[in-house]
Design a protein around this motif. Sequence first.
Motif, PDB file in Angstrom:
ATOM      1  N   PRO A  61      27.953 -18.661  40.082  1.00 31.81           N
ATOM      2  CA  PRO A  61      26.952 -17.691  40.545  1.00 31.81           C
ATOM      3  C   PRO A  61      26.066 -18.262  41.648  1.00 31.81           C
ATOM      4  N   VAL A  96      34.964  -8.543  46.561  1.00 30.06           N
ATOM      5  CA  VAL A  96      33.516  -8.319  46.475  1.00 30.06           C
ATOM      6  C   VAL A  96      33.025  -7.153  47.326  1.00 30.06           C
ATOM      7  N   LEU A 135      34.360 -16.273  40.854  1.00 30.60           N
ATOM      8  CA  LEU A 135      33.073 -15.620  41.071  1.00 30.60           C
ATOM      9  C   LEU A 135      32.213 -15.676  39.815  1.00 30.60           C
ATOM     10  N   ARG A 136      32.822 -15.471  38.669  1.00 26.99           N
ATOM     11  CA  ARG A 136      32.069 -15.493  37.406  1.00 26.99           C
ATOM     12  C   ARG A 136      31.495 -16.877  37.115  1.00 26.99           C
ATOM     13  N   ARG A 182      30.490 -19.358  45.721  1.00 24.69           N
ATOM     14  CA  ARG A 182      29.024 -19.266  45.834  1.00 24.69           C
ATOM     15  C   ARG A 182      28.628 -18.364  47.007  1.00 24.69           C
ATOM     16  N   GLN A 219      29.446 -14.690  46.239  1.00 20.55           N
ATOM     17  CA  GLN A 219      28.465 -14.083  45.355  1.00 20.55           C
ATOM     18  C   GLN A 219      27.269 -13.564  46.156  1.00 20.55           C
TER      19      GLN A 219
END
Length: 265
Positions: A36, A144, A32-33, A61, A64
């Motif tokens: 983006p 998430v 995830l980092r 992606r 996110q």
Amino acid sequence: MTVQKAIRAAAVAGLFYPEDPAELRQSVASLLRDNPAAGRAPRAVIVPHAGYIYSGPVAARAYQRIAAAGGALRRIVILGPAHRVALNGMALPTAQQFRTPLGDVPLDTACIERLAQLPGVMYADRAHRDEHGIEVQLPFLQSVIGRFTLVPVVVGACDAEAVRALLEAALDDGHTLIIISSDLSHYHPYAVAQALDLATAKRIERLDEPLGGDAACGAYALNGLLAFARQHHLRAERLDLRNSGDTAGPKDRVVGYGAWAICDA
């Protein structure tokens, strides 16, 4: 309907993604980092479902973008293809929870019971037992979103209208997200796959169905989503388009991966 254990055990932990909870959390956090994707929260997403080292960067992606919905999401409906069994129609599980190394995800059994009344929809635990296409999405969602209920649907051979009708029936509370789990072309040379997947991407972005199984393994579910998106005047925004030759594999025989956010026009 057959009696089944309340928990559907993880089938591909340690194969498609790490089995150790701490390692899995770190893997998802890193993906995830490093991948983006800013923008508003989608109504639906299309994500790949291979091992995390292959398709995880592309899937990240989409996740996110899902994170942008914050606490608004309460239910996730995931439609994925039947990799392990021959299936006509759509299969629901009798389990009450799906397990991953990050914990158990409760199923929305009331919604599942309602969907089971639709034409072409059945209970079939055999379709879910060893299936990876839905399972690999869950650790991302647990990371998430946190708490949510799940409606997992394995989609076999069926027409787009049947899938569209299921999506309409599932979206009854204003807090539901659709996920279509699908890879793209399979086992072509790198340049051939790039051309094939770009053509498929453009069709998805035109909401142009029907797609065939050579374009996407989740074509039956995808076609239903595209029909749904046309009816509701939605648009498909491409978030990523790569293949295993770009991520962690050789380039002689690759698998294509794409991520899209389906949003209000």
